[in-house]
Design an enzyme around this catalytic site. Structure first.
Site, PDB file in Angstrom:
ATOM      1  N   LYS A 131       0.826  -1.202   0.000  1.00 35.88           N
ATOM      2  CA  LYS A 131       0.000   0.000   0.000  1.00 35.88           C
ATOM      3  C   LYS A 131       0.865   1.259   0.000  1.00 35.88           C
ATOM      4  CE  LYS A 131      -3.230  -2.750  -0.266  1.00 35.88           C
ATOM      5  NZ  LYS A 131      -3.826  -2.924  -1.609  1.00 35.88           N
ATOM      6  N   ASP A 194      -8.150  -0.113  -6.074  1.00 36.37           N
ATOM      7  CA  ASP A 194      -6.917   0.608  -6.376  1.00 36.37           C
ATOM      8  C   ASP A 194      -7.129   1.629  -7.486  1.00 36.37           C
ATOM      9  OD1 ASP A 194      -4.183   0.874  -5.588  1.00 36.37           O
ATOM     10  OD2 ASP A 194      -3.594   0.019  -7.499  1.00 36.37           O
ATOM     11  N   GLU A 198      -7.072   5.733  -7.369  1.00 33.91           N
ATOM     12  CA  GLU A 198      -6.204   6.538  -8.234  1.00 33.91           C
ATOM     13  C   GLU A 198      -7.002   7.562  -9.020  1.00 33.91           C
ATOM     14  OE1 GLU A 198      -4.317   3.550 -10.520  1.00 33.91           O
ATOM     15  OE2 GLU A 198      -2.880   3.005  -8.950  1.00 33.91           O
TER      16      GLU A 198
END
Length: 357
Positions: A131, A194, A198
């Protein structure tokens, strides 16, 4: 406004014959984890039993850090496993039966799903996803030589397990990277969360915020240099540093009474629009549209079938970033920028909207 119910998924459980599994409670939700630490390195040969060589495919942010961490951890464990780094064109065709394909992002699964394909069934597929960026994975691993437990937490997933080794190999990989805590996920959940992050608070939405606020401030008479400081410098400097060290509430508590009113106005005006945009972003990711657009955009970089290439333009060509070059060239060392109440309110609203979404 888009409204979506908040549904807590059941905790992901797993079995390991090498490491100790723990159950912890986070905000009323149970999670199963494995604690890391250099004192567990002696278990790596058991976790990697039957593996003679680890190949690192790709050499971007994560590749160098993970290859070095794995190599150093295996040396400390007195293992003779060789870690090699290389790039391959046709990865699947080089995979031997019962070998293990390890990923640090689920993007490949998302791409395969978007074109109706899947991984071949004759090898295992796992993921270990730190992470943090590659350089921080390496830096904190090195720091961990002095402070046991220093490192970047990781999630792990077992997508395919052809011979029963996949879970322990994935956990060994995470421990070898120096992860203090390792928690379970799925490859699909990993890539969706994820990429969604982003597109939101980590990258895309932040860029949108600073560009829009820069225009707002300059159109209302603020100088370009001050507008840059009150947007980009504010968020990447004092706001991010304060949240990281003391939490979001400290941002609000640091403001004057008038500043708090301006923060509240910005937060209230921004929260629900941010929620709407973030839900749309998530739907694009979950449906596969985002991944398809990224793949198609990548194909434009190169000449194909007689068509010319159209490389991606640089982000620093907008007016705001050109102003930024001038501001950064004269910025004193250690200057974290001003704490602008309106900018802070919009940013915290985005952060909370991402958490809620």
């Amino acid at each position: 406004m888009v409204s979506m119910p908040s549904i807590k998924p059941p905790p992901l459980d797993f079995d390991t014959s090498v490491f100790t599994k723990e159950k912890i409670n986070l905000a009323g939700h149970n999670e199963y984890i494995v604690r890391g630490g250099r004192d567990l390195f002696h278990l790596l040969p058991d976790a990697f039993k039957g593996i003679k060589q680890i190949g690192v495919i790709g050499w971007g942010s994560q590749g160098p850090a993970q290859a070095q961490n794995l190599r150093d951890s295996l040396v400390e464990a007195k293992s003779d496993i060789v870690v090699k780094a290389d790039n391959f064109e046709k990865i699947f065709s080089h995979m031997k039966p019962n070998s293990i394909l390890g990923l640090s992002h689920g993007f490949l699964l998302g791409h395969l799903q978007s074109v109706g394909l899947d991984f071949p069934k004759n090898f295992s597929v796992i993921a270990v996803c730190p992470k943090g960026m590659g350089p921080s994975v390496r830096r904190l691993y090195v720091q961990g030589k002095e402070i046991n437990g220093a490192g970047i937490n990781s999630s792990f997933a077992v997508h395919q397990d052809v011979d029963g080794r996949a879970t322990d190999v994935a956990l060994g990989w995470s421990v070898a990277l120096g992860s203090p805590f390792t928690f379970a996920t799925t490859l699909e959940q990993e890539y969706k969360s994820d990429i969604f992050g982003e597109r939101g608070i980590l990258l895309g939405a932040v860029h949108g915020i600073v560009e829009s606020l820069f225009r707002r401030y300059t159109e209302n008479g603020m100088s370009e240099d001050l507008a840059y400081k009150n947007t980009v410098e504010c968020i990447t400097g004092i706001v991010s540093r304060t949240i990281s060290a003391k939490g979001m509430l400290e941002i609000y508590n640091s403001l004057s009474e008038d500043g708090k009113k301006e923060f509240e106005a910005a937060y209230s005006a921004s929260f629900y629009p941010c929620m709407d945009i973030l839900y749309e972003c998530y739907e694009d990711v979950a449906s596969g549209s985002e991944i398809r657009s990224v793949v198609l955009a990548g194909r434009r970089f190169y000449e194909k079938e007689g068509l010319p290439a159209f490389p991606m333009g640089k982000i620093d060509q907008t007016r705001m970033w050109k102003v930024g070059e001038r501001v950064r060239s004269t910025r004193p060392a250690g200057d974290l920028g001003p704490l602008h109440p309106f900018t802070a309110g919009v940013f915290v609203a985005l952060m909370m909207a991402q958490v809620r979404a």
